[in-house]
Every structure is written in structure tokens, then in C-alpha cells.
Design a protein around this motif. Structure first.
Motif, PDB file in Angstrom:
ATOM      1  N   ASP A 170       0.856  -1.189   0.000  1.00 43.80           N
ATOM      2  CA  ASP A 170       0.000   0.000   0.000  1.00 43.80           C
ATOM      3  C   ASP A 170       0.891   1.237   0.000  1.00 43.80           C
ATOM      4  N   ARG A 171       0.930   1.949  -1.121  1.00 44.72           N
ATOM      5  CA  ARG A 171       1.821   3.104  -1.256  1.00 44.72           C
ATOM      6  C   ARG A 171       1.502   4.185  -0.226  1.00 44.72           C
ATOM      7  N   THR A 172       0.225   4.466  -0.014  1.00 47.12           N
ATOM      8  CA  THR A 172      -0.157   5.501   0.945  1.00 47.12           C
ATOM      9  C   THR A 172       0.308   5.140   2.349  1.00 47.12           C
ATOM     10  N   ARG A 173       0.091   3.904   2.734  1.00 49.07           N
ATOM     11  CA  ARG A 173       0.529   3.437   4.059  1.00 49.07           C
ATOM     12  C   ARG A 173       2.042   3.508   4.185  1.00 49.07           C
ATOM     13  N   ALA A 174       2.753   3.074   3.156  1.00 48.80           N
ATOM     14  CA  ALA A 174       4.215   3.090   3.195  1.00 48.80           C
ATOM     15  C   ALA A 174       4.736   4.510   3.340  1.00 48.80           C
ATOM     16  N   GLU A 175       4.144   5.441   2.616  1.00 47.92           N
ATOM     17  CA  GLU A 175       4.592   6.824   2.702  1.00 47.92           C
ATOM     18  C   GLU A 175       4.326   7.414   4.083  1.00 47.92           C
ATOM     19  N   GLN A 176       3.208   7.083   4.689  1.00 46.29           N
ATOM     20  CA  GLN A 176       2.908   7.567   6.035  1.00 46.29           C
ATOM     21  C   GLN A 176       3.941   7.054   7.033  1.00 46.29           C
ATOM     22  N   VAL A 177       4.265   5.771   6.926  1.00 47.35           N
ATOM     23  CA  VAL A 177       5.255   5.162   7.819  1.00 47.35           C
ATOM     24  C   VAL A 177       6.621   5.810   7.615  1.00 47.35           C
ATOM     25  N   LEU A 178       7.018   5.995   6.371  1.00 39.87           N
ATOM     26  CA  LEU A 178       8.333   6.551   6.080  1.00 39.87           C
ATOM     27  C   LEU A 178       8.435   8.016   6.499  1.00 39.87           C
ATOM     28  N   ARG A 179       7.359   8.784   6.373  1.00 39.73           N
ATOM     29  CA  ARG A 179       7.387  10.182   6.812  1.00 39.73           C
ATOM     30  C   ARG A 179       7.537  10.270   8.332  1.00 39.73           C
ATOM     31  N   SER A 180       6.822   9.398   9.052  1.00 39.11           N
ATOM     32  CA  SER A 180       6.951   9.381  10.511  1.00 39.11           C
ATOM     33  C   SER A 180       8.367   8.992  10.916  1.00 39.11           C
ATOM     34  N   LEU A 181       8.892   7.943  10.291  1.00 42.90           N
ATOM     35  CA  LEU A 181      10.257   7.511  10.576  1.00 42.90           C
ATOM     36  C   LEU A 181      11.254   8.613  10.257  1.00 42.90           C
ATOM     37  N   ASP A 182      11.029   9.320   9.152  1.00 44.67           N
ATOM     38  CA  ASP A 182      11.970  10.362   8.743  1.00 44.67           C
ATOM     39  C   ASP A 182      11.982  11.525   9.733  1.00 44.67           C
ATOM     40  N   ALA A 183      10.813  11.898  10.245  1.00 46.32           N
ATOM     41  CA  ALA A 183      10.756  12.956  11.257  1.00 46.32           C
ATOM     42  C   ALA A 183      11.537  12.543  12.499  1.00 46.32           C
ATOM     43  N   PHE A 184      11.403  11.278  12.862  1.00 48.11           N
ATOM     44  CA  PHE A 184      12.126  10.709  13.996  1.00 48.11           C
ATOM     45  C   PHE A 184      13.637  10.740  13.762  1.00 48.11           C
ATOM     46  N   LEU A 185      14.074  10.258  12.598  1.00 46.15           N
ATOM     47  CA  LEU A 185      15.502  10.207  12.296  1.00 46.15           C
ATOM     48  C   LEU A 185      16.112  11.600  12.175  1.00 46.15           C
ATOM     49  N   THR A 186      15.346  12.539  11.643  1.00 42.99           N
ATOM     50  CA  THR A 186      15.831  13.909  11.525  1.00 42.99           C
ATOM     51  C   THR A 186      16.155  14.479  12.898  1.00 42.99           C
ATOM     52  N   ARG A 187      15.271  14.222  13.860  1.00 35.81           N
ATOM     53  CA  ARG A 187      15.500  14.741  15.220  1.00 35.81           C
ATOM     54  C   ARG A 187      16.632  13.975  15.909  1.00 35.81           C
ATOM     55  N   VAL A 188      16.730  12.680  15.681  1.00 36.37           N
ATOM     56  CA  VAL A 188      17.830  11.903  16.262  1.00 36.37           C
ATOM     57  C   VAL A 188      19.164  12.422  15.743  1.00 36.37           C
ATOM     58  N   GLU A 189      19.247  12.621  14.431  1.00 40.58           N
ATOM     59  CA  GLU A 189      20.512  13.074  13.847  1.00 40.58           C
ATOM     60  C   GLU A 189      20.896  14.458  14.365  1.00 40.58           C
ATOM     61  N   SER A 190      19.943  15.375  14.400  1.00 43.80           N
ATOM     62  CA  SER A 190      20.262  16.742  14.824  1.00 43.80           C
ATOM     63  C   SER A 190      20.540  16.830  16.318  1.00 43.80           C
ATOM     64  N   GLY A 191      19.940  15.925  17.106  1.00 44.85           N
ATOM     65  CA  GLY A 191      20.109  15.977  18.554  1.00 44.85           C
ATOM     66  C   GLY A 191      21.249  15.133  19.089  1.00 44.85           C
ATOM     67  N   ARG A 192      21.861  14.334  18.212  1.00 44.26           N
ATOM     68  CA  ARG A 192      22.963  13.462  18.644  1.00 44.26           C
ATOM     69  C   ARG A 192      24.163  14.300  19.060  1.00 44.26           C
ATOM     70  N   ASP A 193      24.722  14.008  20.238  1.00 45.84           N
ATOM     71  CA  ASP A 193      25.908  14.755  20.644  1.00 45.84           C
ATOM     72  C   ASP A 193      27.163  14.126  20.037  1.00 45.84           C
ATOM     73  N   GLU A 194      28.264  14.844  20.115  1.00 43.28           N
ATOM     74  CA  GLU A 194      29.494  14.419  19.440  1.00 43.28           C
ATOM     75  C   GLU A 194      30.069  13.130  20.012  1.00 43.28           C
ATOM     76  N   ASP A 195      29.648  12.769  21.215  1.00 41.53           N
ATOM     77  CA  ASP A 195      30.180  11.579  21.874  1.00 41.53           C
ATOM     78  C   ASP A 195      29.325  10.345  21.602  1.00 41.53           C
ATOM     79  N   THR A 196      28.309  10.474  20.761  1.00 38.65           N
ATOM     80  CA  THR A 196      27.410   9.352  20.489  1.00 38.65           C
ATOM     81  C   THR A 196      27.637   8.800  19.090  1.00 38.65           C
ATOM     82  N   LEU A 197      27.919   7.512  19.025  1.00 35.36           N
ATOM     83  CA  LEU A 197      28.008   6.814  17.752  1.00 35.36           C
ATOM     84  C   LEU A 197      26.610   6.347  17.380  1.00 35.36           C
TER      85      LEU A 197
END
Length: 280
Positions: A200-227
Motif C-alpha cells: 500500500d503506497r499511501t501506508r508506506a509513505e505515512q510510515v516513512l514520513r513518521s520515521l523520517d521525522a524521527f531520524l531527523t531529530r535523532v541526527e540533529s540531537g545526537r551529541d558528538e560523543d554518540t556513535l
């Protein structure tokens, strides 16, 4: 150094096209990270489509679990994979080193005994039960010390949850706080694989947009000491033209201290755990 390991089920590489929702218009952060990542073989020199039980067991033991089984095993691990996981796994190896280890997914349960009594247990459940102090439960979720596998908590409403829902960004902030308190933190996200199976393309896009918002915040909030390490067990959602998994390679995304060392020479799912142990 802290390690945050995010496992995303069922995401691989495929050419752009109408059957591939993993595209910059839908999930720009994930696509950018995948573009610069190492591509790992998920087939493991075993005939047949890669599957979850053997793929995840391989990631968390460094052993070719599909070769041990003689085939790719879907779904939940059976006796052979359970034995492999109980003999040694990533959590056990890290505990032997005296490190603080956390599986950050919130189980909708109250005790490890309740999980052990369940008929069907995931690869990570089996792995966690070997080191029960890694587990997080409902009480941890309510205190912001665990994240539900769907990020927003909507998935547990049908199971009786009546509390507030949260945004993917809030889930990311909670995960970053958890990671800051531990040497090693694992979080697993499964909705990509479920969406891929749905075709289901619509379902997949909804899931990926939610995941992307999550990953965007993880990447920007990661401190320099975190791998930060992100990977998958097999392809799926990148090709909605098929209901099953794919033969496609999967990403190994690594950011932060020792990133080059973790990536160097990695070619398959078997290479993730040994490199993590090396840098820890």
C-alpha cells in the motif's frame, strides 16, 4: 562514548520508481543517510529470500544464522536460532564488558517472566531475556524511559493503552535521553516491513514520513560523543511491486566517533556486531 543502534526492519536499496516509496520527496533524511552508507549483503550466501529471524539473529550474533539453519527463517526464531542466541549475543557480550546496556523498545508487559511465558518471542526478546536488566516495560514508557516500536504509541491503543500519544520528534528526544544514560542502546522499528508487505503506497509513505521525522531529530540531537548506527535485516518497503522481501542490499549508516572503523571492510550482516564490539 555512547552507542545508539537503530534497527529498521525491511529497508533496502532499489532504483527510483513508482514502486519505491523510499525517495527524497517522502523521506529526505533517510535517503540522504542511505546515499552515503555502506551497502550490506543480506542474502548471506544462502539460497532464497532473506528473512527476519535469520537476518536479525545474524546482526546480533555475528554468526551466519541462515547458514546455521540451512535456509532463511522468517518470523520468530525456532529452537535452533534460540539456542544460537542464548549461547552468545550482542547484549551478553556487552554485559561481559561491564557496560550499561538498554533495549529501549517498551514492551506492553510488566515483567520479564510475562515475556518468557509468551508462545512467540522475537529474536530481540530471546536476546533480552538472557540479560533481563536490558528490558523496558509499560512503566518505563510512561516515565519517558522507553519508546514504543511505532514511535507515537498509537499501536498499543488497541491493546488497552489510554494515555497520551506523542510525536515522532518527542520519541526521538526520549530515545536520545535514554542513550545518554547508557553505553549501548538498541531501538527497533518494524512498521517499514509491515508497510512493505501491505503493498500500500499511501501506508508506506505515512510510515516513512513518521520515521523520517524521527531520524531527523535523532541526527540533529545526537551529541558528538554518540556513535549512531542504523541498519536493516533485509529489503522490502523499497519495492512495493512484490508482497515479499527482496534480494536488495541494506544500508549500514554510521555517524560519530569511530564511524570509519565500523564501516571499514563491512560487506554483510555478519560484520556489524564484530565491529561494534571492536569500538566498544
Amino acid at each position: 562514548m555512547h552507542v545508539l543502534y537503530i534497527f529498521i526492519d525491511g529497508v533496502g536499496y532499489a532504483p527510483a520508481g513508482e514502486t519505491n516509496p523510499v525517495c527524497p520527496a517522502v523521506c529526505p533524511t533517510l535517503c540522504r543517510l542511505m546515499e552515503g552508507a555502506v551497502r550490506l549483503d543480506a542474502c548471506l550466501n544462502v539460497p532464497g529470500l532473506p528473512q527476519s529471524a535469520t537476518g536479525q539473529a545474524t546482526l546480533y550474533t555475528g554468526v551466519n544464522a541462515a547458514q546455521v539453519m540451512g535456509r532463511h527463517k522468517e518470523g520468530f526464531p525456532g529452537p535452533t536460532l534460540c539456542k544460537l542466541l542464548q549461547e552468545d549475543n550482542l547484549f551478553m557480550a556487552l554485559h561481559r564488558r561491564g557496560l550499561r546496556v538498554c533495549f529501549a523498545d517498551a514492551y506492553f508487559a510488566d515483567t520479564a517472566e510475562e515475556l518468557a511465558a509468551r508462545r512467540f518471542k522475537s529474536v530481540t526478546t530471546i536476546m533480552s531475556l538472557t540479560e533481563p536488566d536490558t528490558l523496558r516495560f509499560q512503566r518505563d514508557m510512561l516515565a519517558g524511559r522507553a519508546v514504543v516500536h511505532d514511535l507515537t504509541r498509537a499501536a498499543i491503543v488497541p491493546k488497552g493503552y489510554t494515555g497520551p500519544l506523542i510525536s515522532p520528534e518527542t520519541a526521538a528526544e526520549q530515545l536520545l535521553s535514554i542513550a545518554a544514560e547508557n553505553d549501548f542502546t538498541l531501538f527497533e522499528y518494524f512498521l517499514t516491513d509491515i508497510a512493505g508487505h501491505s503493498q500500500d503506497r499511501t501506508r508506506a509513505e505515512q510510515v516513512l514520513r513518521s520515521l523520517d521525522a524521527f531520524l531527523t531529530r535523532v541526527e540533529s540531537g545526537r551529541d558528538e560523543d554518540t556513535l549512531l548506527l542504523i541498519t536493516s535485516d533485509h529489503g522490502n518497503v523499497e519495492d512495493l511491486g512484490t508482497r515479499g522481501h527482496t534480494f536488495n542490499s541494506v544500508p549500514l549508516i554510521v555517524l560519530g566517533p569511530h564511524a570509519e572503523e565500523v564501516c571499514a571492510g563491512a560487506v554483510s550482516l555478519m560484520d556489524v556486531m564484530p565491529r561494534l564490539l571492536r569500538v566498544l
